[in-house]
Design a protein around this motif. Structure first.
Motif, PDB file in Angstrom:
ATOM      1  N   GLU A   6       0.806  -1.213   0.000  1.00 24.07           N
ATOM      2  CA  GLU A   6       0.000   0.000   0.000  1.00 24.07           C
ATOM      3  C   GLU A   6       0.847   1.275   0.000  1.00 24.07           C
ATOM      4  O   GLU A   6       0.348   2.337  -0.359  1.00 24.07           O
ATOM      5  CB  GLU A   6      -0.939  -0.005   1.209  1.00 24.07           C
ATOM      6  CG  GLU A   6      -1.943  -1.160   1.182  1.00 24.07           C
ATOM      7  CD  GLU A   6      -2.725  -1.263   2.471  1.00 24.07           C
ATOM      8  OE1 GLU A   6      -3.366  -0.264   2.853  1.00 24.07           O
ATOM      9  OE2 GLU A   6      -2.684  -2.342   3.095  1.00 24.07           O
ATOM     10  N   ILE A   7       2.101   1.168   0.412  1.00 27.04           N
ATOM     11  CA  ILE A   7       2.950   2.364   0.488  1.00 27.04           C
ATOM     12  C   ILE A   7       4.188   2.295  -0.406  1.00 27.04           C
ATOM     13  O   ILE A   7       4.877   3.283  -0.574  1.00 27.04           O
ATOM     14  CB  ILE A   7       3.382   2.661   1.946  1.00 27.04           C
ATOM     15  CG1 ILE A   7       4.277   1.551   2.477  1.00 27.04           C
ATOM     16  CG2 ILE A   7       2.174   2.901   2.832  1.00 27.04           C
ATOM     17  CD1 ILE A   7       5.007   1.907   3.759  1.00 27.04           C
ATOM     18  N   MET A   8       4.454   1.128  -0.976  1.00 23.41           N
ATOM     19  CA  MET A   8       5.680   0.972  -1.772  1.00 23.41           C
ATOM     20  C   MET A   8       5.554   1.632  -3.142  1.00 23.41           C
ATOM     21  O   MET A   8       4.454   1.845  -3.647  1.00 23.41           O
ATOM     22  CB  MET A   8       6.040  -0.505  -1.936  1.00 23.41           C
ATOM     23  CG  MET A   8       5.110  -1.278  -2.839  1.00 23.41           C
ATOM     24  SD  MET A   8       5.584  -3.022  -2.886  1.00 23.41           S
ATOM     25  CE  MET A   8       4.989  -3.462  -4.502  1.00 23.41           C
ATOM     26  N   VAL A 124      24.670  -6.466  -0.353  1.00 25.78           N
ATOM     27  CA  VAL A 124      23.725  -7.197   0.492  1.00 25.78           C
ATOM     28  C   VAL A 124      22.385  -6.473   0.435  1.00 25.78           C
ATOM     29  O   VAL A 124      22.300  -5.280   0.713  1.00 25.78           O
ATOM     30  CB  VAL A 124      24.227  -7.278   1.950  1.00 25.78           C
ATOM     31  CG1 VAL A 124      23.209  -7.979   2.827  1.00 25.78           C
ATOM     32  CG2 VAL A 124      25.567  -7.989   2.004  1.00 25.78           C
ATOM     33  N   VAL A 125      21.343  -7.206   0.059  1.00 23.88           N
ATOM     34  CA  VAL A 125      20.018  -6.615  -0.071  1.00 23.88           C
ATOM     35  C   VAL A 125      19.063  -7.327   0.879  1.00 23.88           C
ATOM     36  O   VAL A 125      19.008  -8.548   0.914  1.00 23.88           O
ATOM     37  CB  VAL A 125      19.492  -6.757  -1.521  1.00 23.88           C
ATOM     38  CG1 VAL A 125      18.099  -6.192  -1.647  1.00 23.88           C
ATOM     39  CG2 VAL A 125      20.443  -6.088  -2.502  1.00 23.88           C
ATOM     40  N   PHE A 126      18.336  -6.545   1.643  1.00 22.64           N
ATOM     41  CA  PHE A 126      17.291  -7.079   2.503  1.00 22.64           C
ATOM     42  C   PHE A 126      15.957  -6.742   1.858  1.00 22.64           C
ATOM     43  O   PHE A 126      15.755  -5.620   1.393  1.00 22.64           O
ATOM     44  CB  PHE A 126      17.364  -6.456   3.906  1.00 22.64           C
ATOM     45  CG  PHE A 126      18.635  -6.773   4.623  1.00 22.64           C
ATOM     46  CD1 PHE A 126      18.814  -8.001   5.240  1.00 22.64           C
ATOM     47  CD2 PHE A 126      19.662  -5.851   4.662  1.00 22.64           C
ATOM     48  CE1 PHE A 126      20.001  -8.305   5.889  1.00 22.64           C
ATOM     49  CE2 PHE A 126      20.849  -6.139   5.318  1.00 22.64           C
ATOM     50  CZ  PHE A 126      21.016  -7.370   5.928  1.00 22.64           C
ATOM     51  N   SER A 127      15.063  -7.691   1.818  1.00 21.08           N
ATOM     52  CA  SER A 127      13.760  -7.428   1.203  1.00 21.08           C
ATOM     53  C   SER A 127      12.657  -8.010   2.068  1.00 21.08           C
ATOM     54  O   SER A 127      12.899  -8.872   2.919  1.00 21.08           O
ATOM     55  CB  SER A 127      13.702  -8.031  -0.204  1.00 21.08           C
ATOM     56  OG  SER A 127      13.818  -9.443  -0.137  1.00 21.08           O
ATOM     57  N   VAL A 128      11.454  -7.519   1.825  1.00 20.87           N
ATOM     58  CA  VAL A 128      10.266  -8.042   2.504  1.00 20.87           C
ATOM     59  C   VAL A 128       9.197  -8.255   1.439  1.00 20.87           C
ATOM     60  O   VAL A 128       9.167  -7.552   0.430  1.00 20.87           O
ATOM     61  CB  VAL A 128       9.745  -7.081   3.597  1.00 20.87           C
ATOM     62  CG1 VAL A 128      10.757  -6.944   4.719  1.00 20.87           C
ATOM     63  CG2 VAL A 128       9.391  -5.733   3.039  1.00 20.87           C
ATOM     64  N   PRO A 129       8.315  -9.210   1.657  1.00 21.35           N
ATOM     65  CA  PRO A 129       7.234  -9.414   0.684  1.00 21.35           C
ATOM     66  C   PRO A 129       6.233  -8.265   0.726  1.00 21.35           C
ATOM     67  O   PRO A 129       6.071  -7.591   1.748  1.00 21.35           O
ATOM     68  CB  PRO A 129       6.592 -10.739   1.143  1.00 21.35           C
ATOM     69  CG  PRO A 129       7.044 -10.954   2.532  1.00 21.35           C
ATOM     70  CD  PRO A 129       8.311 -10.187   2.732  1.00 21.35           C
ATOM     71  N   ALA A 130       5.570  -8.044  -0.388  1.00 22.33           N
ATOM     72  CA  ALA A 130       4.606  -6.942  -0.506  1.00 22.33           C
ATOM     73  C   ALA A 130       3.446  -7.090   0.471  1.00 22.33           C
ATOM     74  O   ALA A 130       2.841  -6.090   0.871  1.00 22.33           O
ATOM     75  CB  ALA A 130       4.090  -6.852  -1.929  1.00 22.33           C
ATOM     76  N   ASP A 131       3.130  -8.308   0.892  1.00 21.85           N
ATOM     77  CA  ASP A 131       2.006  -8.490   1.813  1.00 21.85           C
ATOM     78  C   ASP A 131       2.427  -8.408   3.284  1.00 21.85           C
ATOM     79  O   ASP A 131       1.596  -8.604   4.188  1.00 21.85           O
ATOM     80  CB  ASP A 131       1.258  -9.798   1.521  1.00 21.85           C
ATOM     81  CG  ASP A 131       2.119 -11.033   1.721  1.00 21.85           C
ATOM     82  OD1 ASP A 131       3.351 -10.894   1.820  1.00 21.85           O
ATOM     83  OD2 ASP A 131       1.551 -12.137   1.749  1.00 21.85           O
ATOM     84  N   ALA A 132       3.700  -8.094   3.539  1.00 20.17           N
ATOM     85  CA  ALA A 132       4.161  -7.915   4.920  1.00 20.17           C
ATOM     86  C   ALA A 132       3.549  -6.641   5.483  1.00 20.17           C
ATOM     87  O   ALA A 132       3.238  -5.711   4.746  1.00 20.17           O
ATOM     88  CB  ALA A 132       5.685  -7.838   4.970  1.00 20.17           C
ATOM     89  N   THR A 133       3.404  -6.593   6.788  1.00 21.00           N
ATOM     90  CA  THR A 133       2.895  -5.372   7.406  1.00 21.00           C
ATOM     91  C   THR A 133       4.014  -4.335   7.444  1.00 21.00           C
ATOM     92  O   THR A 133       5.201  -4.685   7.486  1.00 21.00           O
ATOM     93  CB  THR A 133       2.392  -5.607   8.831  1.00 21.00           C
ATOM     94  OG1 THR A 133       3.491  -5.975   9.660  1.00 21.00           O
ATOM     95  CG2 THR A 133       1.297  -6.681   8.866  1.00 21.00           C
TER      96      THR A 133
END
Length: 138
Positions: A6-8, A124-133
């Protein structure tokens, strides 16, 4: 709960690994952003930020090794050789500093054009899924 999707930014500005640091800095500046993912195809290779570029510049010599001033040959105490160097400089036998500064396209004056994004990016890249809060992403 608010989700990352929603914010990305859905279509982010990206950088290629082979761009020069100058091209990357111009793209970041022109887009008013401080960093971007480095991608090849659909694969994220790293991230380049303005601070990565600053760190790279701070740790990179400004003069290429083969263009550094040669050592002054000296006698036993070195005094006469140093005096001769300055006497020759005053006589015009040494490269004129003002003339040298006119050639700003030389590598020692434009380190950013001589190096690529790959050399300065954070690998080094850290990522989170789009459905994460958003809370868990933070």
């Amino acid at each position: 709960m608010l989700k990352v999707r929603e914010i990305m930014t859905k279509d982010p500005i990206t950088l290629g690994p082979d761009l020069t640091l100058r091209e990357a800095a111009e793209r970041l500046s022109g887009s008013h952003i401080s960093g971007a993912p480095v991608v090849s195809g659909r694969t994220v290779l790293g991230v380049l930020s303005a601070s990565d570029i600053v760190d790279f510049i701070a740790n990179t010599p400004g003069v290429l090794p083969d263009e550094r001033a040669p050592d002054i040959e000296s006698d036993d105490d070195g005094v006469e050789a140093v005096a001769a160097f300055y006497a020759d400089a005053a006589a015009g036998d040494v490269v004129d500093i003002a003339e040298r500064m006119r050639h700003v396209d030389r590598p020692e004056w434009d380190v950013l054009s001589e190096h690529t994004v790959t050399e300065a990016m954070t690998h080094v890249v850290f990522s989170v899924p789009a459905d994460a809060t958003v809370e868990s992403a933070a």
